[in-house]
Design a protein around this motif. Structure first.
Motif, short mmCIF file in Angstrom:
data_model
loop_
_atom_site.label_atom_id
_atom_site.label_comp_id
_atom_site.label_asym_id
_atom_site.label_seq_id
_atom_site.Cartn_x
_atom_site.Cartn_y
_atom_site.Cartn_z
N SER A 95 -7.49 -1.84 -2.68
CA SER A 95 -6.72 -2.04 -1.45
C SER A 95 -7.63 -2.64 -0.38
CB SER A 95 -6.16 -0.71 -0.95
OG SER A 95 -5.27 -0.16 -1.89
N THR A 142 -2.85 -4.71 -2.02
CA THR A 142 -3.57 -4.01 -3.08
C THR A 142 -3.51 -4.92 -4.30
OG1 THR A 142 -3.18 -1.77 -2.27
CG2 THR A 142 -3.59 -2.01 -4.62
N LEU A 163 -0.44 5.68 -5.12
CA LEU A 163 -1.80 5.17 -5.26
C LEU A 163 -2.80 6.29 -5.02
CD1 LEU A 163 -3.81 2.64 -5.40
CD2 LEU A 163 -3.72 2.74 -2.89
N LEU A 182 2.28 2.33 -1.69
CA LEU A 182 2.41 0.88 -1.59
C LEU A 182 3.88 0.49 -1.72
CD1 LEU A 182 -0.27 -0.06 -4.31
CD2 LEU A 182 -0.71 0.36 -1.88
N GLY A 240 -8.97 2.23 -6.00
CA GLY A 240 -7.95 3.24 -6.25
C GLY A 240 -7.40 3.14 -7.66
N THR A 241 -6.43 3.99 -7.94
CA THR A 241 -5.79 4.04 -9.25
C THR A 241 -4.29 3.87 -9.09
OG1 THR A 241 -7.49 5.57 -10.04
CG2 THR A 241 -5.49 5.37 -11.37
N TYR A 242 -3.72 2.97 -9.86
CA TYR A 242 -2.27 2.72 -9.84
C TYR A 242 -1.57 3.80 -10.66
CZ TYR A 242 2.15 0.17 -10.32
OH TYR A 242 3.47 -0.20 -10.29
N ASN A 243 -0.59 4.50 -10.02
CA ASN A 243 0.10 5.61 -10.68
C ASN A 243 1.60 5.40 -10.85
OD1 ASN A 243 -2.20 7.46 -10.99
ND2 ASN A 243 -2.20 7.47 -8.76
N ASN A 248 0.05 -2.32 1.09
CA ASN A 248 -0.29 -1.04 1.73
C ASN A 248 0.77 -0.66 2.75
OD1 ASN A 248 -2.70 -1.52 0.35
ND2 ASN A 248 -3.79 -2.17 2.19
#
Length: 425
Positions: free
Chosen positions: A136, A179, A166, A201, A150-153, A190
């Protein structure tokens, strides 16, 4: 001689340091490459010539179009005579920006600049896999552009307003920034944070659609159209959809006291409950069930819409006499638990009326309906309704709901399903 466990720990630490260093290098390379495509968006008060809000924006494609959040530019949308928009590029140069289109429901805005950068972002064609590394970018607290790993969830579950979950620390000022995937393609915008490494996001699909609409509007000369009219249609379509979904969804029910009431209201209204039975000196028992949409639509300052809240309160007592209980019942009916704030320039005053009615379950009730109109967005209203069952003087149910930004037809449709969902057994 080191033991196996000790060797394993050292090896793991060494590998982790390599991975972390690689991630840092990747983030640094992405940031260095895309820095010219990142800007700070400012909404300028024309009287004071000072910024009233800031956020991040980014150039997409080679078109001169900028993306940011709607809430970053909301003042210029709602009061264009009082606010103007500008942005600061990576060379600290200030430029004017023209507002082209907005998606108020998904908190997106498209701006245009005649100053086209040498570098720009591309929109991703699809969302990444859950667990994928993402980055991001934005300007937190007006401190300068940074990159946050970060990690995409995936899409947040059981929510009407779609947001990507996120794992990462977005901060104020990063709103409207991109992002991106490890390949540098935008996979979301964001928009907000809940703290503790939990951020959100706008999904890339929402931006892709708005960008296509903006291109069409620019080609057809946006100056001949009004954003307020487009926003009104977006709000109208949104409330029609979410009230229709609430109406058509299967509601589950449970028993509270002598009544059957909704336990869950489809998959977009979250419900929870409580009671005061553990309080020793209480004069009456009240068991509550509350349901609500978790999000809403930001319009301007303290003016929000697109939400729904429901409350059920079962009240009974063996300690109070009939007159005292009647007073408790009446106070619960007249005292709204829902505060729907908005300024006098945004909405009219509430107009209320009281009536006695019977639902399809042959339960007699007294109800109070209140409605206020939106001043800018014609045909949209805030609606509050409270009702009390009249079956018993020692115990009763007080039910209440509040709907933000609905048409009269949608309000009437929800009213019918709501009152018929209550049954005295």
């Amino acid at each position: 001689m080191l033991g196996f466990s000790r060797c394993l720990m050292l090896a793991s630490a060494f590998l982790w340091s390599i991975v972390s260093h690689a991630e840092e290098n990747e983030a640094e390379l992405l940031f260095d490459h895309f820095a010219p495509a990142l800007v700070q968006i400012k909404s300028i008060n024309n009287e004071s010539n000072q910024k009233s809000s800031i956020g991040t924006g980014f150039f997409v494609e080679d078109s001169g179009y900028l993306v940011t959040n709607y809430h970053v530019v909301a003042s210029a949308v709602q009061s264009p005579e009082q606010y103007s928009l500008e942005y600061i590029d990576h060379d600290e140069q200030t430029h004017e920006a023209t507002l082209i289109d907005v998606d108020i429901v998904n908190d997106l805005a498209i701006l245009y600049s005649t100053q086209k950068p040498s570098v720009y972002f591309s929109l991703g064609s699809k969302a990444p896999a859950k667990g994928a590394d993402v980055y991001s970018l934005g300007n937190p607290h007006d401190l300068g552009m940074i990159v946050v790993p970060g990690t995409y969830n995936g899409i947040k579950s059981k929510s009407y307003y779609e947001r990507v979950n996120l794992t990462g620390s977005l901060n104020p000022g990063m709103s409207g920034g991109p992002t991106v995937s490890t390949e540098g393609q935008v996979i979301g915008v964001n928009v907000s944070t809940a703290g503790n490494q939990l951020s959100f996001l706008v999904p890339i699909e929402k931006l892709t659609k708005l960008f296509a609409d903006a291109l069409q509007l620019k080609n057809n000369d946006i100056q001949n159209k009004t954003l307020i009219a487009r926003i009104q249609q977006q709000l109208f379509d949104n409330q029609t959809d979410f009230i229709s979904r609430l109406h058509s969804s299967e509601w589950s029910f449970h028993q509270v006291g002598e009544v059957s009431i909704p336990k869950e209201m489809g998959d977009i209204m979250h419900c929870w409950g409580d009671s005061n039975k553990d309080q020793e000196k209480t004069q009456f028992i009240i068991a509550t069930t509350n349901c609500s949409l978790e999000s809403n639509v930001y319009i301007y300052d303290n003016f929000r819409t697109g939400s729904a809240k429901v409350s059920f309160r079962w009240i009974q007592s063996e300690k109070l006499n009939a007159l005292q209980l009647a007073n408790v019942f009446e106070n619960n009916l007249k005292s709204s638990f829902f505060n729907m704030s908005a300024g006098k320039d945004d909405v009219s005053s509430y107009h209320c009326q009281e009536s006695i009615f019977a639902n399809n379950n042959n339960n007699t009730a007294k109800g109070v309906s209140c409605i206020r109109a939106y001043r800018k967005f014609h045909s949209l209203f805030d609606v509050k309704f409270s009702t009390i069952l009249l079956q018993d003087t020692k115990q009763t149910l007080v039910a209440e709901y509040a709907l933000n930004g609905v048409s009269q037809d949608m309000a009437n449709m929800f009213f019918k399903k709501f009152v018929d969902s209550i049954k005295w057994n």
